[in-house]
Write an enzyme that holds these catalytic residues in place. Structure first.
Site, PDB file in Angstrom:
ATOM      1  N   TYR A 142       0.851  -1.193   0.000  1.00 22.16           N
ATOM      2  CA  TYR A 142       0.000   0.000   0.000  1.00 22.16           C
ATOM      3  C   TYR A 142       0.882   1.237   0.000  1.00 22.16           C
ATOM      4  CZ  TYR A 142      -3.467   3.431   1.572  1.00 22.16           C
ATOM      5  OH  TYR A 142      -4.282   4.522   1.681  1.00 22.16           O
ATOM      6  N   ASP A 237       9.376   2.708  -0.291  1.00 22.86           N
ATOM      7  CA  ASP A 237       8.315   3.336   0.484  1.00 22.86           C
ATOM      8  C   ASP A 237       8.499   2.952   1.946  1.00 22.86           C
ATOM      9  OD1 ASP A 237       6.055   4.168   1.783  1.00 22.86           O
ATOM     10  OD2 ASP A 237       4.652   3.442   0.278  1.00 22.86           O
ATOM     11  N   LYS A 270       4.896   9.013   9.107  1.00 19.73           N
ATOM     12  CA  LYS A 270       4.640   8.486  10.448  1.00 19.73           C
ATOM     13  C   LYS A 270       5.662   8.955  11.474  1.00 19.73           C
ATOM     14  CE  LYS A 270       1.948   4.607   8.642  1.00 19.73           C
ATOM     15  NZ  LYS A 270       0.621   5.128   9.004  1.00 19.73           N
TER      16      LYS A 270
END
Length: 430
Positions: A142, A237, A270
C-alpha cells in the site's frame, strides 16, 4: 458520558461509515469501534473510561509512546509562535537535515503532509526524471490512495475484500504493473518485455499492509540490478518502516546485506512527524533538482513543513537517535513475540511471528507468508475472535488481520507480560 455505541451511531449520521479512515470502523472484525478520549505512554482510554495497552500507536508514529514530555513541550512552544505561515522556517531545514543525517542514499528532502502525498509525488518525480510512464508495484503493498496506486493495494482494501477502488478509471492505472511480492521470476520477465518503458519500481521493503512480510534480500538485490540495467528508479516506500525498524530505516538493513545498496528515492512518514501530519520524499541532489521551483516536476502544499508538525518530528528524531534506543526497542518487541509464540504453542495453536525494531506481525499459520496470496489464504475468523478476546482484556491490536503492530519505548516489561498473559487466555478459548 457517551458510550462507544452512542458515539458510533452519532458518527454514522454525519461521517461515511462513522469513521474518517476505513479500517477504524471495525468492519473486518465486527463489533463497535472504540472512541478514544485520551492516551498517555503505552495506553489509551476510550469514551467509557476503559484503558487499553496500545499496539497501534496511531498506526506507527508514536514510537516514544503517547504524550512524551519533551515532544509535548516542543509542540506547545511551536504552537505559541504560530500554527502555519505559508513561508519557510528554520525548523523545516533542521528537520530535513535530521532526516538526511540517517539516510545516506539521499542528499535532499521535500517535506509534505501525508504518506499518500509523498508516495504520489515520488512517482511523479520518477516519471519526470526518466521520461517514462510505467511503474511496477507489488500486490499487497500500500502506497497511499493516489489513483495510480490503488491496484491490489492491501491494507484497508484487503480488509474490505476489494483489490481496487471504485472511481479509478482503467486508463489511470493502465501504466501500473502489479507483480507478486518476492517473485524474482516475474520482475525479470517484466523488465525483459517492458524495461525501456518502466519509470520506477516501488516497494514496501517490509510490507506492513499485509501484516508483516519482508522483501527477501535476493529479491531486493535483483530489483536493484534490473533498475540499474534498464535505467529505472528504485523507490523505497518507508512511510511505515522508516525510523521505526531501525534508525537508518529498512534500507539500512538491506545495505548491510547487499554491499553498496541504495534506493533511488525514499518515502517517509509516520515517525518523522511524531504523530503530526508530516511526510517526506528524498533522493540525490540530481534527482531532486527536477522538482519545482528548480525543475519541471511540480509539487506543492500549503501546510508542507508546518512549524508545529516539524517541532514534533524534530524532537522525536532527536530522542530516537539516542544511543541504545533501537537496541532496547527491538528487544522489547522480540520479548512480546517470544511470549505470544510460546503461549500459542502451549495452547496447540498454529502461530508464527516476525519483528524488526518496534514493528511486528503475527499470523495464525505454520510459517511466515512471503506474498499477498499466501496471507489471503488464511481465513480471518481465528484472528477476529482473537482480536476481540484481547480487546476485552484491555489489549488494543489492529482491528484487521492485514495490519502490522507497533511497540513503543513506553511499553514496559509489565505491559508485555500482561499482554502475553491475555494472549494465553485468549488462545485457550480459540
Amino acid at each position: 458520558m457517551s458510550t462507544n455505541t452512542e458515539l458510533f451511531e452519532r458518527a454514522q449520521r454525519v461521517i461515511p461509515g462513522g469513521v474518517n479512515s476505513p479500517v477504524r470502523a471495525f468492519r473486518a472484525v465486527g463489533g463497535t469501534p472504540r472512541f478514544i478520549q485520551r492516551a498517555q505512554g503505552a495506553y489509551m482510554w476510550d469514551a467509557e473510561g476503559t484503558r487499553y495497552i496500545d499496539y497501534i500507536g496511531s498506526w506507527g508514529p508514536m514510537i516514544l509512546g503517547h504524550g512524551h514530555p519533551e515532544v509535548l513541550e516542543a509542540v506547545q512552544k511551536a504552537a505559541v509562535d504560530g500554527f502555519s505561515f505559508g513561508a519557510p522556517t528554520e525548523r523545516e531545514v533542521e528537520l530535513a537535515e535530521a532526516i538526511l543525517a540517517h539516510v545516506p542514499s539521499a542528499e535532499q528532502v521535500r517535506l509534505v503532509s501525508s504518506g499518500t502525498e509523498a508516495g504520489m509525488s515520488a512517482i511523479r518525480l520518477a516519471r519526470g526524471v526518466t521520461g517514462r510512464s510505467k511503474l511496477i508495484k507489488f500486490e499487497g503493498c500500500y502506497h497511499g490512495h493516489a489513483d495510480a496506486l490503488l491496484v491490489k493495494a492491501g491494507s484497508g482494501l484487503a480488509t474490505f475484500g476489494h483489490h481496487t477502488s471504485a472511481g479509478v478509471p482503467p486508463e489511470v492505472v493502465q501504466h501500473t504493473l502489479v507483480l507478486e511480492y518476492n517473485n524474482i521470476e516475474q520482475i525479470e520477465q517484466a523488465f525483459a518485455t517492458q524495461g525501456d518503458e518502466i519509470a520506477c519500481v516501488m516497494i514496501e521493503p517490509i510490507a506492513g499492509n499485509m501484516n508483516f512480510v519482508r522483501a527477501s534480500v535476493p529479491f531486493v538485490k535483483r530489483i536493484r540490478e534490473l533498475c540499474d540495467q534498464h535505467g529505472a528508479l528504485f523507490v523505497f516506500d518507508e512511510v511505515m518502516s522508516g525510523f521505526r525498524v531501525a534508525l537508518g530505516s529498512a534500507q539500512s538493513l538491506y545495505a548491510q546485506a547487499i554491499p553498496g545498496f541504495r534506493p533511488d528515492i525514499s518515502v517517509f512518514g509516520k515517525v518523522i512527524g511524531g504523530g503530526m501530519p508530516l511526510a517526506a520524499f528524498a533522493s540525490t541532489r540530481a534527482i531532486m533538482s527536477k522538482l519545482a521551483p528548480l525543475g519541471p516536476v511540480y509539487q506543492a502544499g500549503t501546510l508542507s513543513g508546518n512549524p508545529v508538525a516539524t517541532a514534533c518530528g524534530l524532537t522525536t528524531l532527536k530522542l530516537i537517535g539516542q544511543p541504545g534506543f533501537f537496541d532496547a526497542l527491538g528487544e522489547r518487541t522480540r520479548s512480546l513475540m517470544t511470549g505470544l509464540d510460546g503461549a500459542a504453542r502451549a495452547a496447540g495453536i498454529e502461530f508464527c511471528t516476525d519483528s524488526q525494531g518496534g514493528m511486528f506481525g503475527f499470523f495464525f499459520a505454520p510459517e511466515l507468508p512471503q506474498h499477498y496470496q499466501a496471507v489471503m489464504a488464511r481465513g480471518t475468523d481465528t484472528f477476529n475472535r482473537f482480536f476481540h478476546l484481547m480487546l476485552d482484556q484491555g489489549v488494543y491490536l489492529a482491528p484487521a488481520m492485514y495490519e502490522a503492530g507497533f511497540v513503543s519505548a513506553a511499553h514496559t516489561a509489565q505491559d508485555i507480560a500482561d499482554t502475553v498473559a491475555a494472549a494465553a487466555n485468549a488462545f485457550r478459548q480459540l
